[in-house]
Design a protein around this motif. Structure first.
Motif, PDB file in Angstrom:
ATOM      1  N   LYS A  74     -51.818  38.697  19.822  1.00 27.20           N
ATOM      2  CA  LYS A  74     -52.176  38.666  21.245  1.00 27.20           C
ATOM      3  C   LYS A  74     -52.883  37.369  21.601  1.00 27.20           C
ATOM      4  O   LYS A  74     -53.561  37.279  22.623  1.00 27.20           O
ATOM      5  N   ASN A  85     -47.287  47.651  21.509  1.00 27.44           N
ATOM      6  CA  ASN A  85     -47.205  48.623  22.606  1.00 27.44           C
ATOM      7  C   ASN A  85     -46.799  48.019  23.942  1.00 27.44           C
ATOM      8  O   ASN A  85     -46.587  48.753  24.903  1.00 27.44           O
ATOM      9  N   ASP A  86     -46.716  46.691  23.995  1.00 25.04           N
ATOM     10  CA  ASP A  86     -46.486  46.033  25.282  1.00 25.04           C
ATOM     11  C   ASP A  86     -45.037  45.649  25.492  1.00 25.04           C
ATOM     12  O   ASP A  86     -44.491  44.848  24.738  1.00 25.04           O
ATOM     13  N   TYR A 126     -46.198  41.872  32.416  1.00 30.54           N
ATOM     14  CA  TYR A 126     -46.317  43.159  31.724  1.00 30.54           C
ATOM     15  C   TYR A 126     -45.489  44.177  32.481  1.00 30.54           C
ATOM     16  O   TYR A 126     -45.588  44.279  33.715  1.00 30.54           O
ATOM     17  N   ASN A 127     -44.724  44.949  31.725  1.00 28.30           N
ATOM     18  CA  ASN A 127     -43.778  45.907  32.303  1.00 28.30           C
ATOM     19  C   ASN A 127     -44.483  47.240  32.598  1.00 28.30           C
ATOM     20  O   ASN A 127     -44.165  48.277  32.006  1.00 28.30           O
ATOM     21  N   THR A 128     -45.444  47.206  33.505  1.00 25.74           N
ATOM     22  CA  THR A 128     -46.182  48.422  33.849  1.00 25.74           C
ATOM     23  C   THR A 128     -46.574  48.344  35.324  1.00 25.74           C
ATOM     24  O   THR A 128     -47.249  47.404  35.751  1.00 25.74           O
ATOM     25  N   GLY A 150     -48.351  53.126  36.649  1.00 22.00           N
ATOM     26  CA  GLY A 150     -48.172  52.614  35.289  1.00 22.00           C
ATOM     27  C   GLY A 150     -46.769  52.700  34.716  1.00 22.00           C
ATOM     28  O   GLY A 150     -46.540  52.287  33.577  1.00 22.00           O
ATOM     29  N   SER A 151     -45.829  53.245  35.473  1.00 23.59           N
ATOM     30  CA  SER A 151     -44.480  53.411  34.904  1.00 23.59           C
ATOM     31  C   SER A 151     -43.883  52.092  34.434  1.00 23.59           C
ATOM     32  O   SER A 151     -44.183  51.023  34.966  1.00 23.59           O
ATOM     33  N   LEU A 152     -43.018  52.174  33.423  1.00 20.69           N
ATOM     34  CA  LEU A 152     -42.150  51.046  33.109  1.00 20.69           C
ATOM     35  C   LEU A 152     -41.362  50.705  34.365  1.00 20.69           C
ATOM     36  O   LEU A 152     -40.918  51.602  35.086  1.00 20.69           O
ATOM     37  N   HIS A 202     -49.230  42.282  36.163  1.00 14.98           N
ATOM     38  CA  HIS A 202     -50.089  41.467  35.296  1.00 14.98           C
ATOM     39  C   HIS A 202     -49.243  40.364  34.672  1.00 14.98           C
ATOM     40  O   HIS A 202     -48.215  40.648  34.048  1.00 14.98           O
ATOM     41  N   LEU A 259     -49.711  36.512  25.049  1.00 19.44           N
ATOM     42  CA  LEU A 259     -50.399  37.659  25.655  1.00 19.44           C
ATOM     43  C   LEU A 259     -51.883  37.370  25.844  1.00 19.44           C
ATOM     44  O   LEU A 259     -52.635  38.232  26.292  1.00 19.44           O
ATOM     45  N   SER A 260     -52.284  36.150  25.518  1.00 20.57           N
ATOM     46  CA  SER A 260     -53.687  35.768  25.706  1.00 20.57           C
ATOM     47  C   SER A 260     -53.866  35.112  27.064  1.00 20.57           C
ATOM     48  O   SER A 260     -52.949  34.488  27.592  1.00 20.57           O
TER      49      SER A 260
END
Lengths: 403, 403, 403
Positions: free
Chosen positions: B40, B65-66, B82-84, B89-91, B136, B151-152
């Motif tokens: 990350k 998990n991402d 980010y796929n949320t 929060g759904s994909l 995000h 991811l940082s």
């Protein structure tokens, strides 16, 4: 310390004569304590010399996370090694069985001799000391052709087992036996439930019609005493060992000879013989020789075949069962025996037991499970449980003194 | 603090030049520390612009998990999110790849632009601030058509990688390349064993006959020096980059150009070319361009195709491998290349490696595994391990100063 | 204490009107707290008397680790027992449903009566007290033929549910109903996401075209008020219950009657009736009766069939869905209904929802997931979440006072 406090409490709470509390069957900490106190300390049945008749023949045995190589040496001796290369740790033997003049790691070809010594490590520097990088050894004992290993550096004395078993096993002449069939099962159950199942016949009557048709008294409705008396005289006359070995004090082995039902010649579904008599046996009158070495070995041998059961826990809820059927090397498949006739008795009986053991486990998972009273007829289960608990108590003490 | 004490002890105990201790490969706490200190934080290869040639083309990349959406913008730029969904929060993107003018959540149809900004959220109250509810963002860098994400929020500087790689990658003209084939593997191994495997050729001779037949010196029995000398002159004459990039200090990338065996035109099982030369290449003399960006990217490109490998850990014992084969957009399947000829070299070689990596892991699971000495020829593995340990040490320090 | 501190912090941090924080969906400690505060305390729908019409008919229901036997007594009463033998813990009923004059443990044949009392335990000593070894009882309530159980010794009062539901359910005459079809699904999602999904129609328009074609207003674009007004008069004239029951204070049940779209006779894909009217219904004008009993029961009944949904968590990421379709006992398959016509409406609609719930969960697994604002139209989800959080707060208090 936390794990040992939990264990100590569980051990202190045990009510003699009752089944174990739930954590003994489900809890990971208990399972890890068992690995230390029992599975990595006691002797484990691995297989027989009939599995590896020739020099370089090997098989592997997976005990929890450890794969062990069991290999026959040039003089017929048996070696056992941890299956992890001393270079970067790769598995060396990838198959369940095979033959190898040398053990060669498939990754970078470090070469080990059958005795585990490193004989070649190409492209290593001149000052690399091969003698420091042999395979990690596993202790081995062989009695009557049965191979036991221990993952401990300091296992319990095996001599009494060897002495007691030799007269029972010698007539089978394992060096002239062959493995006719193998079958494995992965059960969703705890290993102790298999051990408990195989120490009582309270369940046999309704659960095992085939077994009860072969063994007098297994149904708990008849007495086998008279038949036993008669046969014992015969067995002694034939030179067969009859001195049963009971579990006692801290021993971990057991042997018994008991009769088949009159007219029944073998452990078969129809009572007929399934093969030619093994080794020195001349007829079908040897009855049944039953051996148990805790924690993982059960064997039932009749005049014409041996059936071995190896029990191996992979976790609290996962247990491997490995069965083997051995016959005389001179028995020819199709002529002297068929695999179906040879194996169906114990396949049927075993599979009945696996279901019982899995159902037992699934019921114990209930939040309302609580220990119940063993029936008087389950006295040998009580003895197993007591043996188990004493091993666990020793383990807690050892862990405490080590920390 | 407990996790960091365990880690610190492990890191302090490391013996330079030896393989890592068991917990580095098996332990969940170590794995979670790796997520923070490496996965990350560093740059991860996601794919190439050939995966998403047109505006709205996207693919998803699952890192632990991402799930990350990588999508091409209207001006050809690359965005990553980010796929949320910011609602519940759904994909948002459910497929591994697709095309979308807008990113619409399949649950309640919140609509995001390609750049991640929320453009519509039906039935939300008037005072709802859409600008506060964009996807995000994930940092993105593209060099020579290769897409890296981090991811940082504060990743290491990517400029040196971009500068070093551009001259190597430019001739391939990724904007004119296409992805001819993809293949994924799920391995039961630790990601570091894959990384170690791909940093040494100690194993190549016996394990990779096809690879050794294409690359001089891979078998550790020949010298490639003379051929390299000759080719280097040619490469410079042709305007190909030849300034290899070594790992140094805290860098995390590597580049090398090395020759194929004389007469071998491509990475193929028969040594013949597999497609038309890519981009600016006019012939089959570019040798092999090898790139590595730690922790997850390996690439080998020859004159007529590129082969990329993306390594992604899903847990200590589970690693995903995603391979892609790229060719020039003008190469027509069936006419200029066949998938079998194009892919078999790296399918065969890769699958040989997956087995080695899985066996390595299985052996390290043994209770008796202990670190072994790397051979002198494994010096690049030692460098990888040192890099890894330094990242982990930095991570422990950062965690300590954060708490 | 550690678990309760974590929980308390999470509960204190909750921002009203926003979705829950990640640990509520993923964390094992939260899940275990839910078992105590909700699943092992509240009333759970198990099935209906149509599942077990005759004495000795039974079915089993697995709630997390507990298998429960639900069995019909000789007088039509319903008993429920933990499915674990009081001897050594084995499962007693191995099948999902069956008929048994007595409950006999398959291991050692301990025999229990339908009411759970131990009636025979062969070969146990004379002083063995059978009355101390009955099956562990589970509390049961039956209203209108619907069977609810509680794993608590002290569950919330069920009377209000029974009183409120009886007038709604009586006309269906469950004693004259039959189960026409059952279907189960294992979802990779958290049970609360299913509960949230079934408390809002924000998603219905785009996600459920079949459902919206049957229900006015479900698409959030029309008003159902006028139709409802008309129908309500008719329902009252026909003697159908119309007093909706809202969730209030700490109640856990809900009932509503709402109209189908004019011209639509049943929950079917083509709007036609799927079977003969159930029980006392004479026509197809009953609209839809919707019931919810938290945490696990949803039901939608139309004039000619009932559809029940049972939601059961097996872990934070695993949820079982069990659906049943009930019709009048006099409805003959092939003549009055076909399984396809009967079941396709809810199979299609349900499977649309399972995908949404699984995608929702997968997106919440992202490290960047954060609670988002519920839309005003999701007010009933907010009520569910508030109910849930209050139950969890009570649980934390109880755990604190117990320790």
């Amino acid at each position: 310390m936390k794990r040992s406090i939990k264990l100590k409490k569980l051990l202190d709470n045990y009510q003699q004569g009752w089944s174990l509390e739930q954590p003994f069957y489900l809890d990971n900490d208990v399972f890890n304590a068992e690995l230390d106190a029992i599975w990595k300390k006691y002797w484990l049945f691995a297989g027989t010399i009939a599995d590896i008749p020739k020099p370089g023949d090997y098989f592997t045995y997976k005990v929890h996370n450890d794969s062990i190589i069991i290999i026959r040496g040039n003089k017929g001796e048996v070696f056992a090694h941890y299956n992890t290369c001393r270079h970067r740790g790769s598995l060396i033997c990838l198959e369940e069985k095979g033959r190898a003049p040398k053990l060669v790691c498939p990754y970078h070809q470090w070469v080990y001799d059958k005795d585990g010594s490193l004989v070649n490590a190409r492209l290593m520097p001149d000052d690399f000391d091969k003698s420091e990088h042999g395979l990690h050894p596993v202790k081995v004992e062989v009695t009557g052709g049965f191979i036991f290993i221990s993952l401990s550096d300091n296992p319990p004395d095996f001599r009494k087992v060897a002495d007691d078993y030799f007269p029972f096993l010698a007539p089978y002449k394992l060096e002239n036996a062959k493995v006719a069939f193998k079958k494995s099962y992965e059960l969703r159950t705890n290993w102790k439930l298999v051990a408990e199942n195989f120490r009582e016949c309270y369940h046999c009557g309704p659960a095992h019609p085939e077994y009860c048709s072969a063994v007098i008294g297994a149904n708990m409705k008849e007495s086998a005493a008279e038949v036993l008396q008669e046969r014992k005289v015969e067995w002694e006359r034939s030179g067969l060992a009859v001195n049963n070995v009971e579990f006692e004090n801290d021993s971990f082995h057991f042997a018994i000879r008991y009769p088949l039902r009159p007219g029944v010649l073998s452990y078969s579904t129809d009572g007929t013989a399934v093969a030619i008599p093994m080794g020195d046996h001349k007829d079908y009158n040897a009855g049944v020789l039953g051996l148990v070495v805790l924690p993982n070995f059960w064997m039932d041998a009749v005049s014409d075949y041996m059936w071995t059961m190896r029990v191996t826990p992979m976790g609290p809820s996962k247990t491997m069962i490995d069965l083997a059927w051995l016959v005389d090397k001179n028995a020819i498949e199709g002529e002297h025996y068929t695999l179906e006739h040879l194996t169906e008795f114990w396949k049927i009986t075993g599979e009945q037991d696996w279901k019982l053991c899995e159902n037992n486990f699934a019921g114990i998972e209930s939040s309302r499970y609580q220990p119940g009273p063993y029936a008087p007829i389950e006295i040998d289960v009580v003895k197993f449980v007591d043996w188990y608990l004493n091993r666990m108590r020793d383990g807690v003490l050892e862990a405490a003194s080590a920390s």
